[in-house]
Motif scaffolding. Structure first.
Motif, PDB file in Angstrom:
ATOM      1  N   LEU A  65       0.824  -1.205   0.000  1.00 38.86           N
ATOM      2  CA  LEU A  65       0.000   0.000   0.000  1.00 38.86           C
ATOM      3  C   LEU A  65       0.860   1.258   0.000  1.00 38.86           C
ATOM      4  N   LYS A  66       1.981   1.200   0.698  1.00 37.72           N
ATOM      5  CA  LYS A  66       2.864   2.364   0.778  1.00 37.72           C
ATOM      6  C   LYS A  66       3.522   2.674  -0.557  1.00 37.72           C
ATOM      7  N   CYS A  67       3.733   1.668  -1.402  1.00 34.53           N
ATOM      8  CA  CYS A  67       4.336   1.950  -2.700  1.00 34.53           C
ATOM      9  C   CYS A  67       3.369   2.692  -3.617  1.00 34.53           C
ATOM     10  N   TRP A  68       2.077   2.627  -3.352  1.00 36.54           N
ATOM     11  CA  TRP A  68       1.097   3.362  -4.154  1.00 36.54           C
ATOM     12  C   TRP A  68       0.701   4.683  -3.509  1.00 36.54           C
ATOM     13  N   VAL A  69       0.730   4.745  -2.178  1.00 38.61           N
ATOM     14  CA  VAL A  69       0.378   5.973  -1.448  1.00 38.61           C
ATOM     15  C   VAL A  69       1.545   6.296  -0.538  1.00 38.61           C
ATOM     16  N   HIS A  70       2.281   7.337  -0.868  1.00 40.18           N
ATOM     17  CA  HIS A  70       3.530   7.623  -0.172  1.00 40.18           C
ATOM     18  C   HIS A  70       3.338   8.334   1.163  1.00 40.18           C
ATOM     19  N   GLY A  71       2.162   8.877   1.452  1.00 37.87           N
ATOM     20  CA  GLY A  71       1.963   9.630   2.685  1.00 37.87           C
ATOM     21  C   GLY A  71       1.528   8.797   3.875  1.00 37.87           C
ATOM     22  N   LEU A  72       1.465   7.486   3.749  1.00 37.02           N
ATOM     23  CA  LEU A  72       0.993   6.633   4.839  1.00 37.02           C
ATOM     24  C   LEU A  72       2.143   6.308   5.786  1.00 37.02           C
ATOM     25  N   SER A  73       1.937   6.614   7.076  1.00 37.39           N
ATOM     26  CA  SER A  73       2.970   6.328   8.066  1.00 37.39           C
ATOM     27  C   SER A  73       2.638   5.032   8.796  1.00 37.39           C
ATOM     28  N   GLU A  74       3.601   4.533   9.564  1.00 32.72           N
ATOM     29  CA  GLU A  74       3.378   3.265  10.273  1.00 32.72           C
ATOM     30  C   GLU A  74       2.380   3.411  11.413  1.00 32.72           C
ATOM     31  N   GLY A  75       2.151   4.616  11.884  1.00 30.11           N
ATOM     32  CA  GLY A  75       1.196   4.829  12.968  1.00 30.11           C
ATOM     33  C   GLY A  75      -0.159   5.262  12.455  1.00 30.11           C
ATOM     34  N   PHE A  76      -0.611   4.680  11.344  1.00 28.33           N
ATOM     35  CA  PHE A  76      -1.849   5.121  10.713  1.00 28.33           C
ATOM     36  C   PHE A  76      -3.072   4.817  11.574  1.00 28.33           C
ATOM     37  N   THR A  77      -4.090   5.644  11.380  1.00 26.91           N
ATOM     38  CA  THR A  77      -5.389   5.411  12.008  1.00 26.91           C
ATOM     39  C   THR A  77      -6.307   4.757  10.983  1.00 26.91           C
ATOM     40  N   ARG A  82      -8.228   4.121   5.330  1.00 21.12           N
ATOM     41  CA  ARG A  82      -9.285   4.178   4.325  1.00 21.12           C
ATOM     42  C   ARG A  82      -8.966   5.205   3.241  1.00 21.12           C
ATOM     43  N   LYS A  83      -8.419   6.340   3.643  1.00 23.32           N
ATOM     44  CA  LYS A  83      -8.057   7.373   2.681  1.00 23.32           C
ATOM     45  C   LYS A  83      -6.969   6.870   1.741  1.00 23.32           C
ATOM     46  N   ALA A  84      -5.974   6.184   2.289  1.00 24.67           N
ATOM     47  CA  ALA A  84      -4.895   5.640   1.459  1.00 24.67           C
ATOM     48  C   ALA A  84      -5.436   4.576   0.501  1.00 24.67           C
ATOM     49  N   PHE A  85      -6.360   3.739   0.975  1.00 24.71           N
ATOM     50  CA  PHE A  85      -6.950   2.716   0.110  1.00 24.71           C
ATOM     51  C   PHE A  85      -7.692   3.368  -1.051  1.00 24.71           C
ATOM     52  N   ARG A  86      -8.444   4.426  -0.769  1.00 29.99           N
ATOM     53  CA  ARG A  86      -9.196   5.095  -1.836  1.00 29.99           C
ATOM     54  C   ARG A  86      -8.257   5.732  -2.864  1.00 29.99           C
ATOM     55  N   ALA A 108      -7.254  -7.224  -1.039  1.00 32.48           N
ATOM     56  CA  ALA A 108      -6.833  -8.245  -0.077  1.00 32.48           C
ATOM     57  C   ALA A 108      -5.877  -7.654   0.960  1.00 32.48           C
ATOM     58  N   HIS A 109      -4.941  -6.817   0.518  1.00 39.30           N
ATOM     59  CA  HIS A 109      -4.010  -6.179   1.447  1.00 39.30           C
ATOM     60  C   HIS A 109      -4.736  -5.215   2.391  1.00 39.30           C
ATOM     61  N   PHE A 110      -5.742  -4.544   1.874  1.00 46.19           N
ATOM     62  CA  PHE A 110      -6.529  -3.638   2.724  1.00 46.19           C
ATOM     63  C   PHE A 110      -7.227  -4.423   3.831  1.00 46.19           C
ATOM     64  N   GLU A 111      -7.797  -5.560   3.505  1.00 45.42           N
ATOM     65  CA  GLU A 111      -8.487  -6.388   4.505  1.00 45.42           C
ATOM     66  C   GLU A 111      -7.487  -6.882   5.568  1.00 45.42           C
ATOM     67  N   VAL A 112      -6.266  -7.211   5.157  1.00 46.55           N
ATOM     68  CA  VAL A 112      -5.248  -7.645   6.119  1.00 46.55           C
ATOM     69  C   VAL A 112      -4.886  -6.500   7.056  1.00 46.55           C
ATOM     70  N   LEU A 113      -4.752  -5.292   6.510  1.00 51.80           N
ATOM     71  CA  LEU A 113      -4.371  -4.147   7.342  1.00 51.80           C
ATOM     72  C   LEU A 113      -5.494  -3.670   8.249  1.00 51.80           C
ATOM     73  N   ARG A 114      -6.726  -3.963   7.902  1.00 48.59           N
ATOM     74  CA  ARG A 114      -7.840  -3.575   8.790  1.00 48.59           C
ATOM     75  C   ARG A 114      -7.794  -4.329  10.113  1.00 48.59           C
ATOM     76  N   THR A 115      -7.144  -5.476  10.117  1.00 48.49           N
ATOM     77  CA  THR A 115      -7.054  -6.253  11.371  1.00 48.49           C
ATOM     78  C   THR A 115      -6.022  -5.662  12.327  1.00 48.49           C
ATOM     79  N   VAL A 116      -5.138  -4.794  11.818  1.00 45.89           N
ATOM     80  CA  VAL A 116      -4.112  -4.183  12.669  1.00 45.89           C
ATOM     81  C   VAL A 116      -4.750  -3.202  13.651  1.00 45.89           C
TER      82      VAL A 116
END
Length: 117
Positions: A65-77, A82-86, A108-116
């Motif tokens: 996800l980070k390779c497509w959206v560069h503004g996502l940090s490891e401490g995401f909410t 959701r904004k990065a996914f969109r 599929a990656h979005f669903e995996v990250l929602r569990t975090v």
């Protein structure tokens, strides 16, 4: 008693009929309120940065996800995720000129990250 009422009446009529004096008074009323920059709100409190502990699968999903959206940090909410996914979906969606396989991988990656969260 009659003179006091006429003098007060004359005083108020003089003040009401004197627009220059009223403009002067209005210029000095609440002058402190307008001394700061207008439209400025106090700075919001800084949100403490947090880091998620990722499993290897979650780390892989985060890197994808980070390779497509560069503004996502490891401490995401959740909102930031959701904004990065969109944003990534606008790039990878088949109707927008993307690849269907990559879009399904993104979901599929979005669903995996929602569990975090």
């Amino acid at each position: 008693m009659g003179q006091e009422s006429t003098s007060q009446g004359n005083y108020s009529s003089v003040m009401d009929s004197d627009p220059i004096h009223m403009a002067y008074l209005l210029g000095h009323v609440n002058k402190v309120e307008f001394q700061g920059p207008r439209g400025q709100y106090p700075r919001p409190a800084v949100r403490p940065q947090r880091k998620h502990t990722f499993t290897p699968a979650q780390r892989q999903s985060f890197e994808f996800l980070k390779c497509w959206v560069h503004g996502l940090s490891e401490g995401f909410t959740e909102t930031e995720l959701r904004k990065a996914f969109r944003q990534a979906a606008l790039i990878l969606h088949p109707d927008q000129g993307g690849n269907a396989e990559q879009f399904l991988t993104l979901k599929a990656h979005f669903e995996v990250l929602r569990t975090v969260i």
